[in-house]
Design an enzyme around this catalytic site. Sequence first.
Site, PDB file in Angstrom:
ATOM      1  N   GLU A 278      12.350  -5.830   9.844  1.00 59.23           N
ATOM      2  CA  GLU A 278      11.430  -6.915   9.528  1.00 59.23           C
ATOM      3  C   GLU A 278      12.106  -8.262   9.749  1.00 59.23           C
ATOM      4  OE1 GLU A 278       8.159  -5.893   6.611  1.00 59.23           O
ATOM      5  OE2 GLU A 278       9.295  -7.356   5.460  1.00 59.23           O
ATOM      6  N   GLU A 281      12.083  -8.887  13.327  1.00 60.55           N
ATOM      7  CA  GLU A 281      10.718  -9.215  13.738  1.00 60.55           C
ATOM      8  C   GLU A 281      10.403 -10.680  13.441  1.00 60.55           C
ATOM      9  OE1 GLU A 281       7.700  -6.816  11.865  1.00 60.55           O
ATOM     10  OE2 GLU A 281       6.080  -7.848  12.920  1.00 60.55           O
ATOM     11  N   CYS A 298       4.972  -3.710   3.105  1.00 56.11           N
ATOM     12  CA  CYS A 298       5.493  -2.582   2.319  1.00 56.11           C
ATOM     13  C   CYS A 298       4.459  -2.012   1.365  1.00 56.11           C
ATOM     14  CB  CYS A 298       6.679  -3.002   1.462  1.00 56.11           C
ATOM     15  SG  CYS A 298       7.833  -4.037   2.296  1.00 56.11           S
ATOM     16  N   SER A 318       3.408  -7.847   9.241  1.00 54.87           N
ATOM     17  CA  SER A 318       4.538  -7.216   9.925  1.00 54.87           C
ATOM     18  C   SER A 318       4.127  -5.849  10.454  1.00 54.87           C
ATOM     19  CB  SER A 318       5.695  -7.053   8.945  1.00 54.87           C
ATOM     20  OG  SER A 318       6.618  -6.125   9.455  1.00 54.87           O
ATOM     21  N   LYS A 357       0.235   4.750  -2.189  1.00 47.79           N
ATOM     22  CA  LYS A 357       1.108   5.470  -1.258  1.00 47.79           C
ATOM     23  C   LYS A 357       0.500   6.808  -0.878  1.00 47.79           C
ATOM     24  CE  LYS A 357       4.600   2.621  -0.817  1.00 47.79           C
ATOM     25  NZ  LYS A 357       4.916   2.055   0.487  1.00 47.79           N
ATOM     26  N   GLU A 360      -1.646   5.947   1.844  1.00 44.09           N
ATOM     27  CA  GLU A 360      -0.867   5.531   3.013  1.00 44.09           C
ATOM     28  C   GLU A 360      -0.343   6.735   3.797  1.00 44.09           C
ATOM     29  OE1 GLU A 360       3.026   3.812   2.365  1.00 44.09           O
ATOM     30  OE2 GLU A 360       2.666   2.302   3.883  1.00 44.09           O
ATOM     31  N   GLU A 365      -2.151   6.760  11.477  1.00 39.51           N
ATOM     32  CA  GLU A 365      -1.046   6.131  12.224  1.00 39.51           C
ATOM     33  C   GLU A 365       0.310   6.670  11.775  1.00 39.51           C
ATOM     34  OE1 GLU A 365      -4.354   3.809  11.095  1.00 39.51           O
ATOM     35  OE2 GLU A 365      -2.599   3.768   9.838  1.00 39.51           O
ATOM     36  N   CYS A 502       6.363  -3.310  -7.824  1.00 32.50           N
ATOM     37  CA  CYS A 502       6.256  -1.851  -8.003  1.00 32.50           C
ATOM     38  C   CYS A 502       6.628  -1.391  -9.412  1.00 32.50           C
ATOM     39  CB  CYS A 502       7.157  -1.138  -7.017  1.00 32.50           C
ATOM     40  SG  CYS A 502       6.949  -1.703  -5.339  1.00 32.50           S
TER      41      CYS A 502
END
Lengths: 573, 161
Positions: A278, A281, A298, A318, A357, A360, A365, A502
């Site tokens: 990142e 990037e 994230c 990102s 999550k 996710e 993807e 988190c």
Amino acid sequence: MFAIEANGQTIEAKRGETILQSLKRAGINVPTICHMEGLLPSGTCRMCVVEVEGYGGLIPSCSYPVAEGMKIRTNTPDVMTTRKTIIDLLLSNHPDDCLYCARNGNCDLAKLAADNGVRERSYQGGRNRRPKDISSPSIIRDPDKCILCGKCVRMCDEIQGVSAIDFIARGSKAFIGTAFNQGLNVSSCINCGQCILVCPTAALSEHKYVNEVLQALADPDKVVVVQHAPAVSVTIAEEFGFAPGTDFDGKMTAALRRVGFDRVFDTSFTADLTIMEEGSELVDRVQNGGALPMFTSCSPGWVKFVEEFYPEFLPNVSTCKSPQQMMGAIIKSFFAQKEKIDPKNIVSVSLMPCTAKKFECGRPEMGQDFVADVDYVLTTRELAELFRITGVNPAAIEPEAPDTPFGERSSAGKLFGASGGVMEAALRSAVFLLTGEEMQDYTIQALRGMEGSKELRVKVGDLEVGAAVVSSLGQARKLMDEIKAGRKDIHFIEVMTCPGGCINGGGQPIGADKSAIQARMAALYQIDSDDQLRVSHKNEWVQRLYKEFLGKPLGHKSHELLHTHYDKREVLL
Amino acid sequence: MPSVKSVETILMDHPDAGRDHLIPILQEIQEAEGYLSQESITKVGRALEMPSSKIFGVATFFNMFRFQAKGKYHVMVCRGTACHVKGSGRALDMVTKALKIQPGETTRDKAFSLEVVACMGACGLAPVVNINGQFYAKVSPMKLQRIIEECREKEQTHVHA
């Protein structure tokens, strides 16, 4: 400050606060249901009623301002009977399946009944039987257990700015549901699970995958690999009766081996990897005129939020996968090759503080050749369940170190668990990568703490970087609207879906108040200040991974495995 | 026949509308389209910058809004006080069983829709049922069954012819 009288004793009250706040400070406990710290009172449940001399009827203490000379009584027979009646009525149509209930042991409604001496059913109310909504991979809704306190609705609307759910219909037929009463999976729900944390009953709970994991562990043909997120080790101890902020890192690793996992990896390792990718990037975007400001990616609740509500900002997010997915991807590629295991025989389990999550890891993807990067996600609460089912007590085990090659981490990676941590870790490495010098003091105080929005202007070499950190999507919305309106002084923005990051994720132990969350946060900061390795770019195993497998940050292999892209998502907003 | 207003025109009639315009807008849409579709609720949400869950919540609070298109025969059963006393509850039970739909719903063949109303101002004729504007007085479950069967037969001969 002025004096009021409560239950015959003189207590202090501040102008502008509610009766409840004054009473609480004086140590007088008044039960509440719908009350939410930090939000305007809604005053709907009436549990908090008190008597005030000279005022007619009972007064809801959560929403009534204190006034000079008030004489309050919180435990007269009238008040106590009223409370009992309210609980009686709430229980009148509540299912009696407590023994099988997900919230058995930490149910607010059961506690209220016990605390107020409600020990038998006075009324048998008619039940509105509604089917469970199991459509979401993250969150299960059981309307039968709902007592209509409305806290989930307020959390979703006022804190997260999503409003996936609301009150539907009226009176005795009222219930909580999505637009057009469809499944949560097709609603605008971003799976954050904050609603679960505020729900007093099991009307909202996480979609559990404990049995699937147990099945995989029992299968001799499978190599079961587990990773744990930075924020899990500092909260799992709470599930076993320890004070918030107790770190179980090594104990948890040892316990996971006892449960039967073949390898135990630390997601903080891929947090370090995320910083490398990142960070590169960001530099690439700045130098080559890419979309700025850049947002972190994230937090999967946040990613879905952008896809739904701000698709025009998708180029700014990102392209890095989250640390969980990066770990999943390198487990099923690098690790599989190294250990000569067919990726199809690896079951990749991830322990997360997060319900999003779960969503996710099921995104199309997030895998290669029809093999998912991560197979099952368990929340901190489910991890505790897994330990209990298998009879492993992490508290009684000697700490052990995680496995190579993905066990070593810097404490910068560990900081990902608190709001501001990604930014702090990124800046530590950015300063080194752009100037070749390490920071004098790694701690960046301006990015720490529970505030929903933090900003910092910092000089990195010749570059003046505007950094912003927001946690909760309500805060993210505010910032995005500012950027939409033309704000240009920010280059890099860390967004965490849950307030505080988190450590307060939707999968964390239930019942944590603000001080508990601060203790969890302090534990992460303590780990950081005690650690020898405090920057991601010095993580030797990350460097070795680049040398042996990935090549360089943003290289071809990285793009294939560690990066992805997101598209506009059509849901009912 | 007066031209039917589109949702877009209705929204244009309320420039700079805030959430306080929500209910009048929904009423106009129901008047124009007969019900509130998902599409129109989403459009209203976009115009008023309100989540569709909130609009659905408000709309379901009131009995006047329906979320399925009306059927060819729109059956209104009165559940006002006088009708209740004279047994409209049993009449309603009969209709929901015969048509297999609940109040607010429409049969899958779009032939019948059912609505419960509070009072039609014909208490002397209680219990009252109204189908497509025609009043049926002092209905018993038996009588109501016959009326519905007649509608069904009419519908079938119409289809065959």
